[in-house]
Write a protein that holds these residues in place. Sequence first.
Motif, short mmCIF file in Angstrom:
data_model
loop_
_atom_site.label_atom_id
_atom_site.label_comp_id
_atom_site.label_asym_id
_atom_site.label_seq_id
_atom_site.Cartn_x
_atom_site.Cartn_y
_atom_site.Cartn_z
N ALA A 249 -1.17 -54.43 -50.64
CA ALA A 249 -2.53 -53.51 -50.10
C ALA A 249 -3.02 -52.53 -51.89
CB ALA A 249 -2.90 -52.79 -49.15
N LEU A 250 -1.56 -51.79 -51.68
CA LEU A 250 -2.39 -50.82 -52.81
C LEU A 250 -2.60 -51.75 -54.10
CD1 LEU A 250 -1.18 -47.88 -54.05
CD2 LEU A 250 0.47 -48.23 -54.39
N ARG A 251 -1.70 -52.64 -54.11
CA ARG A 251 -2.19 -53.41 -55.60
C ARG A 251 -3.24 -53.76 -55.90
NH1 ARG A 251 -1.36 -58.23 -58.69
NH2 ARG A 251 -0.10 -57.62 -60.21
N MET A 252 -4.27 -54.68 -54.48
CA MET A 252 -5.13 -54.98 -54.06
C MET A 252 -6.66 -54.02 -54.78
SD MET A 252 -5.45 -57.16 -51.40
CE MET A 252 -7.20 -57.89 -51.57
N ARG A 253 -6.11 -52.37 -54.46
CA ARG A 253 -6.67 -51.30 -54.82
C ARG A 253 -6.65 -50.96 -55.98
NH1 ARG A 253 -8.41 -48.79 -49.89
NH2 ARG A 253 -7.68 -49.71 -48.45
N LEU A 256 -9.09 -53.31 -57.85
CA LEU A 256 -10.51 -53.18 -57.88
C LEU A 256 -10.73 -51.50 -58.31
CD1 LEU A 256 -12.90 -53.73 -56.04
CD2 LEU A 256 -11.84 -52.03 -54.45
N LEU A 257 -9.84 -51.28 -58.47
CA LEU A 257 -10.64 -49.62 -58.98
C LEU A 257 -10.48 -50.12 -61.06
CD1 LEU A 257 -7.62 -46.89 -58.15
CD2 LEU A 257 -10.45 -47.43 -58.17
N ARG A 272 -0.93 -50.17 -61.52
CA ARG A 272 -0.11 -51.55 -61.18
C ARG A 272 0.86 -51.94 -61.22
NH1 ARG A 272 -2.22 -56.06 -63.47
NH2 ARG A 272 -3.37 -54.92 -65.22
#
Length: 450
Positions: A249-253, A256-257, A272
Amino acid sequence: MKASYSLRRRLLAWVLGASVTAWLVSLAIVVGVAWHESSAVFDEALEETARLALALGTDPQQRSATPRAGSALAGESRLKLYYQLVDADGRVRSRAEDAPAQPFVRDAKRRDFHANVWIDGSYWRVYVERDARSGLTAQVGQPWKERADLLEEMAEKLAWPMLGLLVLLGTVCWLAIRRQLAPLERTAAGIAAKSPQDLSPVADAGQPRELRPILDALNALLGRLGQALESERRFTADAAHELRTPLAALRMRVQLLERQQAGPAEPLRALREDVDRCTALVESLLALARLDPAQAAPARQRVDLAALFDSLDRSPAEARGITVTQAVDAAALQAEPALLASALRSLLDNAVRYGRPGGRVHLSATPRPDGGVRLGVADDGPGVALADRARLGERFFRVLGSGQTGNGLGLSIVARTAALHGARLHFADGLDGGGLAVLLDFPPRQGSSA
């Protein structure tokens, strides 16, 4: 620290020491009894000879007969007895050949008695018997030395049989102690044969009662250690598994950022990459957690080595301009396909990561002279110093100064996979005398070459 000692030697020394002591005491008792009994027999012979001498000396028909030797009165036995017939005035009236010229005992007032006297430097045992009617006294003597010589001769004849019995006793004691201590050696061999992953209880069937408390304590310790390791592995697996979801989830955020960022995205890209390293670490921990609890050997099947090499991802090597070549001289290997593929992927990833840009990596599968198979991954990079090679395979160990990121678990996974397959992991120089070569030697019973 106190020096170790041999229980077998101590037992043998105590048993033999006690046996030899008992043997010496028994020998002393036998000699003492033999000396006492033989002396009694000799004293009786002295008494019989004295009575015979008096009978001959007081018989008018035999007075002129004088025996020539003391043995004539004692028959043809080995006893040499020396007699004297002494009159009332203390003069020797007749005597045996070689008997002293003077009386053994002077002024013998008593009638019948034994005495020990010194005559001409010799110690004699004498019996004195007096005839009241004739006034004659028969004195019969025997040197103590002759008695001692006879006893010594008897002891010499008994010495060799007694020594033979002592040697036999020592041999029997040694064999008995060795046989009785054999369970200790078998138990020690069984414990020594255990692998670091084998924490199963030590069998106590057929063991002596004295050894059971030690085995019970050892098995209890192994049980507690197994529970502790299992708890540690379960915690590692659970923690790694739970971390996968938040990291994804952190990687996806972060991605996205990065898309939403209008300016330079360098800090987000670095973030990342950090998340990717954490994810790789979690995957490695999960792999180790799956490998560590394996108690039995993995299920093996025939693995086509050429196909396995072809299936390896070479895109990271192409990104660094590294040429990957392969030589498959051994067609197949009996192994667990997923574990073997994971190990080779880790080795190829390490070779590409730590090799030089634009260099070479060579994969090989060759038959060994003993019928096994050797798998190798070699590069032409900077290599690893000999002092550091001994630590390769330790968890979280990384060679300093490589300039590459990593978690130090890749070779740990390879080492564990090799151990589960009974293979040997070792290291050598890489291509053209430089770099590093990682070699996996699979034994004949688990690998075959074509």
